[in-house]
Design a protein around this motif. Structure first.
Motif, PDB file in Angstrom:
ATOM      1  N   GLU A  25      14.233   4.496   2.086  1.00  0.00           N
ATOM      2  CA  GLU A  25      12.860   5.019   2.126  1.00  0.00           C
ATOM      3  C   GLU A  25      12.033   4.267   3.172  1.00  0.00           C
ATOM      4  O   GLU A  25      11.258   4.868   3.919  1.00  0.00           O
ATOM      5  N   ASP A  26      12.224   2.948   3.234  1.00  0.00           N
ATOM      6  CA  ASP A  26      11.495   2.149   4.232  1.00  0.00           C
ATOM      7  C   ASP A  26      11.943   2.501   5.650  1.00  0.00           C
ATOM      8  O   ASP A  26      11.128   2.652   6.558  1.00  0.00           O
ATOM      9  N   GLU A  27      13.257   2.612   5.828  1.00  0.00           N
ATOM     10  CA  GLU A  27      13.813   2.936   7.146  1.00  0.00           C
ATOM     11  C   GLU A  27      13.253   4.267   7.637  1.00  0.00           C
ATOM     12  O   GLU A  27      12.895   4.424   8.798  1.00  0.00           O
ATOM     13  N   LEU A  46       0.808  -1.219   0.000  1.00  0.00           N
ATOM     14  CA  LEU A  46       0.000   0.000   0.000  1.00  0.00           C
ATOM     15  C   LEU A  46       0.845   1.275   0.000  1.00  0.00           C
ATOM     16  O   LEU A  46       0.469   2.289  -0.584  1.00  0.00           O
ATOM     17  N   HIS A  47       2.009   1.174   0.656  1.00  0.00           N
ATOM     18  CA  HIS A  47       2.837   2.381   0.771  1.00  0.00           C
ATOM     19  C   HIS A  47       3.707   2.627  -0.459  1.00  0.00           C
ATOM     20  O   HIS A  47       4.312   3.688  -0.577  1.00  0.00           O
ATOM     21  N   VAL A  48       3.767   1.647  -1.371  1.00  0.00           N
ATOM     22  CA  VAL A  48       4.728   1.747  -2.483  1.00  0.00           C
ATOM     23  C   VAL A  48       4.557   3.031  -3.296  1.00  0.00           C
ATOM     24  O   VAL A  48       5.518   3.774  -3.514  1.00  0.00           O
ATOM     25  N   VAL A  73       5.769   5.984  -0.910  1.00  0.00           N
ATOM     26  CA  VAL A  73       7.112   5.998  -0.308  1.00  0.00           C
ATOM     27  C   VAL A  73       8.217   5.678  -1.317  1.00  0.00           C
ATOM     28  O   VAL A  73       9.343   6.124  -1.170  1.00  0.00           O
ATOM     29  N   HIS A  74       7.888   4.880  -2.342  1.00  0.00           N
ATOM     30  CA  HIS A  74       8.924   4.420  -3.285  1.00  0.00           C
ATOM     31  C   HIS A  74       8.582   4.820  -4.719  1.00  0.00           C
ATOM     32  O   HIS A  74       8.161   3.981  -5.524  1.00  0.00           O
ATOM     33  N   PRO A  75       8.769   6.094  -5.074  1.00  0.00           N
ATOM     34  CA  PRO A  75       8.407   6.500  -6.442  1.00  0.00           C
ATOM     35  C   PRO A  75       9.157   5.710  -7.514  1.00  0.00           C
ATOM     36  O   PRO A  75       8.578   5.363  -8.555  1.00  0.00           O
TER      37      PRO A  75
END
Ligand code: FES
Ligand SMILES: [Fe+2]
Length: 361
Positions: A315-317, A206-208, A211-213
């Motif tokens: 980005e995850d951290e 869901l966060h991709v 958070v991760h363009p």
């Protein structure tokens, strides 16, 4: 159900996320280590098995369990045992470095063991009754392999193949056996957050887009899906560009297969190889994550979903440490699951709750 899961724990459309207290409590954390980590399969480190007639020590789940073990290869190469490295007398470490294992002698009081852990001599024990007994041999742990990866456990809650779930069959067509560790693409990360927040984050796509363009361009977000397995969860992302896809007989255009295995192992399969992530809780609010890359096709590195892993990790951290800070709020209690996207997160929490509720054995 453990109080950290709401009464509707079995139904993600009704259940609530664990309360902030779950991520903050040192007592709950200690219980999770004993109930979940001590009964799990763990990566046994990057060194290969010792050659016939040799022993090699290692520490299982360093910084968490710190379980001292060693691999010991029979002289004829017919068998490899994974044995306790604590001498059965007073517990001194038996094997300090790789060595021949014809006679393993404890440096403390001279007790000797055969390559398979059998006690063969215990100097100065004349007069000890009912001695030696089987408990005076070195205890054995279980171990198993997946391609180049070794795993071990002292008290596994399930057998290794059940733990892997569909990973063994699904990866059967991939050249796992010739995947080689690439040290230049491997590193350890450490950050201030509860380990389960890192796993929660891993288990949802869901966060991709937020958070991760970069990653979001490499996969078809609309086709992202999660499949639950008894001891894990598999997330599947289709590749935007089929040239960056993994090749399977029955499935096409897969950009990445993301396996999470309870509680702290992640195996990500890409067109170039395998990225192993091991999540090690160093404390209730400190986590180390080991990233190890095993490559079978160098030409396909840095393309598609398997590219820029360091960027994705940062980005995850960043987002996970932000959650850690938010959970300190006296105004935040607990959230809800997005039913279509957070099934993996819900499954993880149910497995944790089950471990916490089981009687310690
Ligand atoms: S601790 Fe090993 S012989 Fe005493
Ligand atoms: Fe992420």
């Amino acid at each position: 159900m453990d109080p950290f899961l709401s009464d509707h724990g079995g139904d993600p459309t009704r259940a609530a996320l664990p309360p902030a207290e779950f991520y903050r409590s040192p007592a709950v954390h200690a219980r999770v280590i004993e109930r979940a980590f001590a009964r799990a399969w763990h990566w046994a480190g990057e060194e290969a098995l010792p050659p016939p007639g040799h022993a090699r020590p290692f520490v299982l789940a360093p910084g968490v369990l710190d379980e001292p073990l060693f691999f010991s290869s029979a002289p004829d190469g017919s068998r490899v045992a994974c044995l306790s490295n604590a001498c059965t007398h007073r517990g001194a470490l038996l094997v300090r470095a790789s060595c021949k294992n014809a006679s393993l002698r404890c440096a403390y009081h001279g007790r000797r063991f055969a390559h398979d852990g059998k006690l063969v001599a215990a100097p100065h024990f004349e007069g000890a009754r009912d001695f030696p007994a089987p408990a005076d041999d070195l205890a054995a742990a279980r171990w198993s392999a997946l391609g180049p990866l070794l795993f071990a456990s002292t008290h596994p809650a399930c057998d290794f193949e059940s733990w892997l779930g569909s990973l063994r069959t699904r990866s059967a067509g991939l050249p796992l056996e010739r995947a080689e560790l690439d040290r230049a693409r491997s590193r350890d990360y450490e950050f201030d957050a509860h380990w389960a927040l890192y796993v929660d984050n891993y288990l949802e796509g869901l966060h991709v887009p937020y958070v991760h363009p970069g990653l979001n361009q490499a996969i078809e977000f609309d086709t992202y899906r999660t499949e639950l397995e008894p001891w894990g969860a598999l997330q599947i992302a289709r590749a935007s560009d089929p040239r960056d896809a993994l090749e399977f007989p029955n499935e096409r255009d897969i950009g990445g297969l993301y396996y999470w295995l309870f509680p702290n192992t992640m195996l990500n399969l890409y067109a170039w190889g395998l990225s192993l992530n091991v999540v090690l809780p160093l404390g209730v609010a400190r986590t180390r994550v080991l990233f190890r890359s095993y490559v079978w096709d160098r030409a396909r590195l840095e393309r598609g979903a398997g590219a820029g892993l360091e960027q994705v990790e940062q980005e995850d951290e960043d987002v996970v440490t932000s959650v850690q800070k938010g959970l300190r709020s006296r105004l935040y209690q607990r959230g809800r699951y997005a039913p279509a996207h957070e099934l993996g997160v819900h499954h993880f929490h149910r497995l944790l709750a089950r471990c916490l509720n089981e009687r310690a054995s």
